[in-house]
Design a protein around this motif. Structure first.
Motif, mmCIF file in Angstrom:
data_model
loop_
_atom_site.group_PDB
_atom_site.id
_atom_site.type_symbol
_atom_site.label_atom_id
_atom_site.label_comp_id
_atom_site.label_asym_id
_atom_site.label_seq_id
_atom_site.Cartn_x
_atom_site.Cartn_y
_atom_site.Cartn_z
ATOM 1 N N LEU A 1 -6.566 8.504 -1.499
ATOM 2 C CA LEU A 1 -6.725 7.082 -1.216
ATOM 3 C C LEU A 1 -6.814 6.283 -2.512
ATOM 4 C CD1 LEU A 1 -7.032 5.426 1.423
ATOM 5 C CD2 LEU A 1 -9.497 5.449 1.031
ATOM 6 N N VAL A 2 -7.549 6.808 -3.486
ATOM 7 C CA VAL A 2 -7.718 6.129 -4.772
ATOM 8 C C VAL A 2 -6.454 6.232 -5.617
ATOM 9 C CG1 VAL A 2 -9.058 6.065 -6.910
ATOM 10 C CG2 VAL A 2 -10.207 6.523 -4.725
ATOM 11 N N PHE A 3 -5.983 7.468 -5.806
ATOM 12 C CA PHE A 3 -4.823 7.659 -6.670
ATOM 13 C C PHE A 3 -3.539 7.166 -6.006
ATOM 14 C CE2 PHE A 3 -7.790 10.636 -8.614
ATOM 15 C CZ PHE A 3 -7.568 10.384 -9.962
ATOM 16 N N GLY A 4 -3.467 7.243 -4.676
ATOM 17 C CA GLY A 4 -2.296 6.715 -3.986
ATOM 18 C C GLY A 4 -2.180 5.215 -4.160
ATOM 19 N N LEU A 5 -3.307 4.511 -4.084
ATOM 20 C CA LEU A 5 -3.300 3.071 -4.327
ATOM 21 C C LEU A 5 -2.905 2.770 -5.760
ATOM 22 C CD1 LEU A 5 -3.915 0.149 -3.534
ATOM 23 C CD2 LEU A 5 -6.333 0.587 -4.040
ATOM 24 N N ALA A 6 -3.401 3.575 -6.705
ATOM 25 C CA ALA A 6 -3.061 3.360 -8.117
ATOM 26 C C ALA A 6 -1.570 3.575 -8.362
ATOM 27 C CB ALA A 6 -3.883 4.291 -9.003
ATOM 28 N N VAL A 7 -1.007 4.624 -7.760
ATOM 29 C CA VAL A 7 0.423 4.900 -7.938
ATOM 30 C C VAL A 7 1.263 3.805 -7.295
ATOM 31 C CG1 VAL A 7 2.292 6.489 -7.346
ATOM 32 C CG2 VAL A 7 0.101 7.388 -8.134
ATOM 33 N N ALA A 8 0.900 3.414 -6.068
ATOM 34 C CA ALA A 8 1.642 2.345 -5.392
ATOM 35 C C ALA A 8 1.566 1.045 -6.180
ATOM 36 C CB ALA A 8 1.093 2.149 -3.976
ATOM 37 N N TRP A 9 0.389 0.730 -6.698
ATOM 38 C CA TRP A 9 0.208 -0.489 -7.499
ATOM 39 C C TRP A 9 1.096 -0.452 -8.742
ATOM 40 C CZ3 TRP A 9 -3.175 -4.666 -6.602
ATOM 41 C CH2 TRP A 9 -3.278 -5.584 -7.648
ATOM 42 N N THR A 10 1.133 0.694 -9.410
ATOM 43 C CA THR A 10 1.943 0.828 -10.619
ATOM 44 C C THR A 10 3.429 0.666 -10.312
ATOM 45 O OG1 THR A 10 0.301 2.337 -11.583
ATOM 46 C CG2 THR A 10 2.511 2.360 -12.547
ATOM 47 N N LEU A 11 3.883 1.270 -9.212
ATOM 48 C CA LEU A 11 5.305 1.192 -8.862
ATOM 49 C C LEU A 11 5.717 -0.218 -8.451
ATOM 50 C CD1 LEU A 11 5.732 4.515 -6.842
ATOM 51 C CD2 LEU A 11 6.590 4.021 -9.138
ATOM 52 N N VAL A 12 4.807 -0.952 -7.839
ATOM 53 C CA VAL A 12 5.141 -2.290 -7.349
ATOM 54 C C VAL A 12 4.980 -3.343 -8.431
ATOM 55 C CG1 VAL A 12 4.455 -4.111 -5.724
ATOM 56 C CG2 VAL A 12 4.591 -1.749 -4.957
ATOM 57 N N ARG A 13 3.929 -3.247 -9.222
ATOM 58 C CA ARG A 13 3.584 -4.341 -10.128
ATOM 59 C C ARG A 13 4.105 -4.173 -11.557
ATOM 60 N NH1 ARG A 13 -0.290 -7.794 -8.003
ATOM 61 N NH2 ARG A 13 0.038 -7.809 -5.741
ATOM 62 N N TYR A 14 4.570 -2.984 -11.931
ATOM 63 C CA TYR A 14 4.954 -2.775 -13.331
ATOM 64 C C TYR A 14 6.371 -2.207 -13.421
ATOM 65 C CZ TYR A 14 -0.054 -3.262 -14.162
ATOM 66 O OH TYR A 14 -1.343 -3.731 -14.197
ATOM 67 N N SER A 15 7.031 -2.529 -14.518
ATOM 68 C CA SER A 15 8.327 -1.950 -14.853
ATOM 69 C C SER A 15 8.149 -1.102 -16.104
ATOM 70 C CB SER A 15 9.367 -3.042 -15.100
ATOM 71 O OG SER A 15 9.595 -3.807 -13.921
ATOM 72 N N PHE A 16 8.685 0.101 -16.092
ATOM 73 C CA PHE A 16 8.529 1.008 -17.221
ATOM 74 C C PHE A 16 9.676 2.012 -17.201
ATOM 75 C CE2 PHE A 16 6.016 2.397 -13.597
ATOM 76 C CZ PHE A 16 6.414 3.709 -13.417
ATOM 77 N N PRO A 17 9.987 2.613 -18.342
ATOM 78 C CA PRO A 17 11.062 3.607 -18.392
ATOM 79 C C PRO A 17 10.744 4.797 -17.470
ATOM 80 C CG PRO A 17 10.446 2.912 -20.603
ATOM 81 C CD PRO A 17 9.420 2.343 -19.677
ATOM 82 N N GLY A 18 11.731 5.219 -16.714
ATOM 83 C CA GLY A 18 11.541 6.348 -15.816
ATOM 84 C C GLY A 18 10.882 5.992 -14.496
ATOM 85 N N LYS A 19 10.854 4.698 -14.172
ATOM 86 C CA LYS A 19 10.192 4.276 -12.934
ATOM 87 C C LYS A 19 10.871 4.879 -11.706
ATOM 88 C CE LYS A 19 8.916 0.138 -10.309
ATOM 89 N NZ LYS A 19 8.861 -1.342 -10.304
ATOM 90 N N LYS A 20 12.203 4.896 -11.704
ATOM 91 C CA LYS A 20 12.909 5.457 -10.556
ATOM 92 C C LYS A 20 12.631 6.949 -10.405
ATOM 93 C CE LYS A 20 16.689 2.109 -10.353
ATOM 94 N NZ LYS A 20 18.173 1.907 -10.373
ATOM 95 N N LEU A 21 12.492 7.643 -11.523
ATOM 96 C CA LEU A 21 12.178 9.066 -11.467
ATOM 97 C C LEU A 21 10.801 9.298 -10.883
ATOM 98 C CD1 LEU A 21 12.811 12.020 -12.136
ATOM 99 C CD2 LEU A 21 11.920 11.603 -14.446
ATOM 100 N N VAL A 22 9.828 8.494 -11.331
ATOM 101 C CA VAL A 22 8.470 8.611 -10.790
ATOM 102 C C VAL A 22 8.454 8.302 -9.298
ATOM 103 C CG1 VAL A 22 6.128 7.652 -10.882
ATOM 104 C CG2 VAL A 22 7.404 8.070 -13.002
ATOM 105 N N ASP A 23 9.207 7.282 -8.898
ATOM 106 C CA ASP A 23 9.284 6.912 -7.488
ATOM 107 C C ASP A 23 9.875 8.047 -6.667
ATOM 108 O OD1 ASP A 23 8.911 4.900 -5.449
ATOM 109 O OD2 ASP A 23 11.079 4.730 -5.369
ATOM 110 N N ALA A 24 10.865 8.741 -7.221
ATOM 111 C CA ALA A 24 11.459 9.875 -6.508
ATOM 112 C C ALA A 24 10.507 11.066 -6.459
ATOM 113 C CB ALA A 24 12.772 10.278 -7.174
ATOM 114 N N LEU A 25 9.752 11.292 -7.538
ATOM 115 C CA LEU A 25 8.837 12.423 -7.584
ATOM 116 C C LEU A 25 7.692 12.293 -6.575
ATOM 117 C CD1 LEU A 25 8.547 13.096 -11.426
ATOM 118 C CD2 LEU A 25 9.690 14.509 -9.711
ATOM 119 N N VAL A 26 7.366 11.061 -6.193
ATOM 120 C CA VAL A 26 6.309 10.859 -5.199
ATOM 121 C C VAL A 26 6.650 11.572 -3.900
ATOM 122 C CG1 VAL A 26 5.197 9.121 -3.739
ATOM 123 C CG2 VAL A 26 5.472 8.700 -6.181
#
Length: 263
Positions: free
Chosen positions: A59-84
């Motif tokens: 619940l905690v880390f899932g919210l953190a990951v979702a927040w990072t994917l939605v609110r920030y742009s960073f190199p490898g974002k698509k890879l992280v999104d796929a790894l989820v």
């Protein structure tokens, strides 16, 4: 509507009804004697306790990951999104073998953790929790992410312009909107963890009264041709899971009704 109920009955209700029907062969006394055995109770405590801890961590880390994917742009974002979504695609047995190798006493992570922190991960309840966190994280991320994307940033900016800090904005503006999704993610992660077998059975160690999960105990009953006993344990798990899911869904309904009343 009629076809929906028919499919629901064929796919869900009828198979689930077979469990209490089969366990009824034991009678009430035999049923309670089976599920009240010390070994069974220990497996219940471990399974539901580890599932609740894993779902809470997700619940905690899932919210953190979702927040990072939605609110920030960073190199490898698509890879992280796929790894989820990797736990969805990965066979559970493969995940279990990989986690066991990684967290064993001579593994890449298990060795330093045991040497520096004195914590043995593999073949202990700690390993079970880690495996359940791995397979449950995508449920929280994918449940919270679309809700977070739909929240208008203007609401946060308005709260900030009125003097609200980041924490106050999150607690008063974002959390009420995210709470139903968070509860749903928790329920999905918990339900998946309770019935998980493949990714847990290797890293658990399967020591009775210590690291033996309930699904493994059910398999052991089946291998002993004790079908009624296996059905009795499964029925107890089913009833407990349904009650917990009903409670969480009731909380979601209450939260949605409260938000509707405010509007």
């Amino acid at each position: 509507m009629g076809y929906t109920l028919l499919y629901l009955g064929l796919l869900v209700l009828i198979p689930l009804a077979a469990l209490p029907i089969k366990s009824a062969e034991l009678g009430w006394s035999g049923f309670w004697e089976t599920i009240a055995a010390p070994r069974v109770l220990a497996s219940f405590r471990l399974t539901f306790g580890a599932s609740a801890i894993a779902a809470a961590v997700n619940l905690v880390f899932g919210l953190a990951v979702a927040w990072t994917l939605v609110r920030y742009s960073f190199p490898g974002k698509k890879l992280v999104d796929a790894l989820v979504d990797l736990p969805f695609a990965l066979p559970t047995a493969v995940a279990g073998i990989a986690l066991t190798s990684l967290y064993a006493g001579n593994g890449w992570l298990g060795a330093p953790i045991e040497r520096w922190l004195g914590i043995k991960v593999a073949f202990t309840p700690v390993g079970i929790v880690i495996a359940l966190i791995f397979i449950g994280l995508p449920f929280v991320v994918r449940t919270v992410q679309p809700v977070l994307e739909d929240i208008e940033r203007d609401l946060e900016e308005a709260a900030g312009s009125l003097g609200a800090g980041r924490w106050q904005t999150f607690r008063r503006v974002l959390l009420p909107a995210l709470l139903p999704a968070l509860l749903t993610g928790f329920a999905l992660a918990f339900a998946r963890a309770v019935g998980e077998y493949g990714s847990v059975v290797f890293i658990a160690g399967n020591m009775p009264m210590i690291s033996e999960i309930t699904p493994l105990l059910i398999i052991a009953k089946l291998e002993q041709f004790d079908y009624a006993g296996a059905a009795a344990i499964a029925t107890a798990m089913l009833a407990t899971s349904l009650l917990l899911l009903l409670l969480i869904n009731s909380l979601q309904w209450w939260q949605a009704r409260r938000q509707g009343a405010r509007k």
